[in-house]
Design a protein around this motif. Sequence first.
Motif, PDB file in Angstrom:
ATOM      1  N   VAL A   1       2.377 -41.264  -1.453  1.00 16.32           N
ATOM      2  CA  VAL A   1       3.521 -41.247  -0.789  1.00 16.32           C
ATOM      3  C   VAL A   1       4.583 -41.773  -1.619  1.00 16.32           C
ATOM      4  CG1 VAL A   1       4.536 -42.753   1.118  1.00 16.32           C
ATOM      5  CG2 VAL A   1       2.194 -42.106   1.200  1.00 16.32           C
ATOM      6  N   SER A   2       5.486 -41.120  -1.737  1.00 18.86           N
ATOM      7  CA  SER A   2       6.798 -41.243  -2.751  1.00 18.86           C
ATOM      8  C   SER A   2       7.709 -42.597  -2.180  1.00 18.86           C
ATOM      9  CB  SER A   2       7.480 -40.203  -3.005  1.00 18.86           C
ATOM     10  OG  SER A   2       8.492 -39.995  -1.904  1.00 18.86           O
ATOM     11  N   ASP A   3       8.659 -43.237  -3.122  1.00 22.09           N
ATOM     12  CA  ASP A   3       9.431 -44.139  -2.798  1.00 22.09           C
ATOM     13  C   ASP A   3      10.467 -43.456  -1.849  1.00 22.09           C
ATOM     14  OD1 ASP A   3      10.775 -42.376  -4.589  1.00 22.09           O
ATOM     15  OD2 ASP A   3      11.825 -44.018  -5.774  1.00 22.09           O
ATOM     16  N   ARG A   4      10.705 -42.517  -1.425  1.00 21.79           N
ATOM     17  CA  ARG A   4      11.520 -41.715  -0.497  1.00 21.79           C
ATOM     18  C   ARG A   4      10.652 -41.219   0.818  1.00 21.79           C
ATOM     19  NH1 ARG A   4      13.317 -38.704  -5.245  1.00 21.79           N
ATOM     20  NH2 ARG A   4      11.692 -37.302  -4.583  1.00 21.79           N
ATOM     21  N   ASN A   5       9.343 -41.928   0.725  1.00 24.10           N
ATOM     22  CA  ASN A   5       8.628 -41.787   1.913  1.00 24.10           C
ATOM     23  C   ASN A   5       7.939 -40.241   2.292  1.00 24.10           C
ATOM     24  OD1 ASN A   5       8.132 -44.431   2.723  1.00 24.10           O
ATOM     25  ND2 ASN A   5      10.161 -44.349   4.022  1.00 24.10           N
ATOM     26  N   GLU A   6       7.971 -39.498   1.264  1.00 24.56           N
ATOM     27  CA  GLU A   6       7.303 -38.281   0.939  1.00 24.56           C
ATOM     28  C   GLU A   6       5.955 -38.075   0.883  1.00 24.56           C
ATOM     29  OE1 GLU A   6       9.822 -36.766  -2.059  1.00 24.56           O
ATOM     30  OE2 GLU A   6      11.613 -36.061  -0.547  1.00 24.56           O
ATOM     31  N   VAL A   7       5.262 -37.532   1.602  1.00 21.44           N
ATOM     32  CA  VAL A   7       3.707 -37.638   1.735  1.00 21.44           C
ATOM     33  C   VAL A   7       3.262 -36.381   1.001  1.00 21.44           C
ATOM     34  CG1 VAL A   7       1.548 -37.832   2.876  1.00 21.44           C
ATOM     35  CG2 VAL A   7       3.837 -39.073   3.656  1.00 21.44           C
ATOM     36  N   SER A   8       2.215 -36.325   0.090  1.00 22.63           N
ATOM     37  CA  SER A   8       1.465 -35.049  -0.499  1.00 22.63           C
ATOM     38  C   SER A   8       0.047 -35.485  -0.320  1.00 22.63           C
ATOM     39  CB  SER A   8       2.253 -34.840  -1.714  1.00 22.63           C
ATOM     40  OG  SER A   8       1.687 -35.962  -2.665  1.00 22.63           O
ATOM     41  N   PHE A   9      -0.440 -34.363  -0.173  1.00 20.15           N
ATOM     42  CA  PHE A   9      -1.994 -34.006  -0.255  1.00 20.15           C
ATOM     43  C   PHE A   9      -2.403 -33.037  -0.969  1.00 20.15           C
ATOM     44  CE2 PHE A   9      -6.030 -33.171   1.599  1.00 20.15           C
ATOM     45  CZ  PHE A   9      -6.825 -34.552   1.681  1.00 20.15           C
ATOM     46  N   SER A  10      -3.135 -33.345  -1.963  1.00 20.04           N
ATOM     47  CA  SER A  10      -3.669 -32.208  -2.945  1.00 20.04           C
ATOM     48  C   SER A  10      -4.970 -32.122  -3.128  1.00 20.04           C
ATOM     49  CB  SER A  10      -2.943 -32.464  -4.193  1.00 20.04           C
ATOM     50  OG  SER A  10      -1.433 -32.735  -4.310  1.00 20.04           O
ATOM     51  N   VAL A  11      -5.511 -30.894  -3.203  1.00 15.69           N
ATOM     52  CA  VAL A  11      -6.953 -30.795  -3.648  1.00 15.69           C
ATOM     53  C   VAL A  11      -6.936 -30.098  -5.089  1.00 15.69           C
ATOM     54  CG1 VAL A  11      -9.082 -29.432  -3.105  1.00 15.69           C
ATOM     55  CG2 VAL A  11      -7.531 -30.054  -1.289  1.00 15.69           C
ATOM     56  N   LEU A  12      -7.849 -30.548  -5.970  1.00 12.71           N
ATOM     57  CA  LEU A  12      -7.555 -30.513  -7.200  1.00 12.71           C
ATOM     58  C   LEU A  12      -8.845 -29.775  -7.980  1.00 12.71           C
ATOM     59  CD1 LEU A  12      -6.605 -34.116  -8.281  1.00 12.71           C
ATOM     60  CD2 LEU A  12      -4.966 -32.101  -7.814  1.00 12.71           C
ATOM     61  N   ASP A  13      -8.550 -28.960  -8.918  1.00 17.34           N
ATOM     62  CA  ASP A  13      -9.777 -28.498  -9.559  1.00 17.34           C
ATOM     63  C   ASP A  13     -10.536 -29.253 -10.548  1.00 17.34           C
ATOM     64  OD1 ASP A  13      -8.245 -28.360 -12.039  1.00 17.34           O
ATOM     65  OD2 ASP A  13      -7.911 -26.172 -11.932  1.00 17.34           O
ATOM     66  N   GLU A  14     -11.239 -28.820 -11.469  1.00 18.41           N
ATOM     67  CA  GLU A  14     -12.110 -29.567 -12.231  1.00 18.41           C
ATOM     68  C   GLU A  14     -11.347 -30.058 -13.435  1.00 18.41           C
ATOM     69  OE1 GLU A  14     -12.483 -25.368 -13.333  1.00 18.41           O
ATOM     70  OE2 GLU A  14     -12.966 -26.526 -11.535  1.00 18.41           O
ATOM     71  N   ASN A  15     -10.063 -29.493 -13.612  1.00 18.60           N
ATOM     72  CA  ASN A  15      -9.415 -29.993 -14.584  1.00 18.60           C
ATOM     73  C   ASN A  15      -8.066 -30.870 -14.248  1.00 18.60           C
ATOM     74  OD1 ASN A  15     -10.475 -28.614 -16.832  1.00 18.60           O
ATOM     75  ND2 ASN A  15      -9.715 -26.820 -16.010  1.00 18.60           N
TER      76      ASN A  15
ATOM     77  N   ASN B   1      -5.964 -30.004 -11.901  1.00 15.47           N
ATOM     78  CA  ASN B   1      -4.955 -29.370 -11.425  1.00 15.47           C
ATOM     79  C   ASN B   1      -4.759 -28.987  -9.820  1.00 15.47           C
ATOM     80  OD1 ASN B   1      -3.801 -28.692 -14.042  1.00 15.47           O
ATOM     81  ND2 ASN B   1      -5.328 -27.257 -14.441  1.00 15.47           N
ATOM     82  N   THR B   2      -3.612 -28.929  -9.347  1.00  9.47           N
ATOM     83  CA  THR B   2      -3.567 -28.659  -7.813  1.00  9.47           C
ATOM     84  C   THR B   2      -3.985 -27.191  -7.434  1.00  9.47           C
ATOM     85  OG1 THR B   2      -1.784 -30.273  -7.555  1.00  9.47           O
ATOM     86  CG2 THR B   2      -2.316 -28.939  -5.986  1.00  9.47           C
ATOM     87  N   ILE B   3      -5.069 -26.987  -6.708  1.00 12.16           N
ATOM     88  CA  ILE B   3      -5.225 -25.713  -6.353  1.00 12.16           C
ATOM     89  C   ILE B   3      -4.786 -25.516  -4.747  1.00 12.16           C
ATOM     90  CG2 ILE B   3      -7.086 -25.411  -7.852  1.00 12.16           C
ATOM     91  CD1 ILE B   3      -9.080 -26.280  -5.646  1.00 12.16           C
ATOM     92  N   LYS B   4      -4.590 -26.615  -3.798  1.00 15.75           N
ATOM     93  CA  LYS B   4      -4.497 -26.666  -2.727  1.00 15.75           C
ATOM     94  C   LYS B   4      -3.571 -27.682  -2.317  1.00 15.75           C
ATOM     95  CE  LYS B   4      -4.972 -24.865   1.775  1.00 15.75           C
ATOM     96  NZ  LYS B   4      -4.467 -23.633   2.186  1.00 15.75           N
ATOM     97  N   GLN B   5      -1.955 -27.486  -2.254  1.00 16.67           N
ATOM     98  CA  GLN B   5      -1.077 -28.522  -1.413  1.00 16.67           C
ATOM     99  C   GLN B   5      -1.205 -28.250  -0.020  1.00 16.67           C
ATOM    100  OE1 GLN B   5       0.389 -30.321  -4.244  1.00 16.67           O
ATOM    101  NE2 GLN B   5       1.277 -31.840  -2.449  1.00 16.67           N
ATOM    102  N   ILE B   6      -1.494 -29.550   0.587  1.00 19.10           N
ATOM    103  CA  ILE B   6      -1.721 -29.312   2.165  1.00 19.10           C
ATOM    104  C   ILE B   6      -0.533 -29.964   2.642  1.00 19.10           C
ATOM    105  CG2 ILE B   6      -2.953 -30.295   4.000  1.00 19.10           C
ATOM    106  CD1 ILE B   6      -5.475 -30.013   2.334  1.00 19.10           C
ATOM    107  N   LEU B   7       0.115 -31.163   2.154  1.00 23.22           N
ATOM    108  CA  LEU B   7       1.532 -31.675   2.555  1.00 23.22           C
ATOM    109  C   LEU B   7       2.172 -31.830   1.284  1.00 23.22           C
ATOM    110  CD1 LEU B   7      -0.074 -34.564   4.733  1.00 23.22           C
ATOM    111  CD2 LEU B   7       0.885 -32.533   5.740  1.00 23.22           C
ATOM    112  N   GLU B   8       3.613 -31.491   1.645  1.00 21.82           N
ATOM    113  CA  GLU B   8       4.510 -31.897   0.273  1.00 21.82           C
ATOM    114  C   GLU B   8       5.573 -32.769   0.776  1.00 21.82           C
ATOM    115  OE1 GLU B   8       5.796 -28.299  -1.832  1.00 21.82           O
ATOM    116  OE2 GLU B   8       3.968 -27.356  -0.895  1.00 21.82           O
TER     117      GLU B   8
END
Length: 133
Positions: free
Chosen positions: A110-124, A126-133
């Motif tokens: 959750v950013s200081d501007r109340n923006e929510v993000s939810f990410s699924v990451l690979d083994e390195n 890196n974001t492979i799936k961004q569910i919320l931005e």
Amino acid sequence: MQQTKYLLAAYNIGITLLCGFLILTGFNHPNDGDEITVKRINIVNEDGTPAIILANQERVPDPVLDGQSYKRAIKAGGIVTNRLQLGTNNGTTALVINGTDGKPRVKLAVSDRNEVSFSVLDENGNTIKQILE
């Protein structure tokens, strides 16, 4: 015999004064039980390895993956465990869940501007799936 009485009286007065001093100075540390102020708390396993670390920005440990320590790109205070990290950096609060290999797999932020993000990451990491931005 008279000298022994004076010695015992002096000893008794000395012990009484010492006990009184210790009791009175022990109560000079105000603590109402509502707050603890520390820079870092380590909770360790039976073998002494860290299980949970609560730390400020200066005392947060570098991440360890497969027994190797890596330098942090950004120092952020928070809670660090083997599988879970919770921290704040530049106004963004993030929860990172690591896989069994110790590498980040899921990130909720959750950013200081109340923006929510939810990410699924690979083994390195890196974001492979961004569910919320």
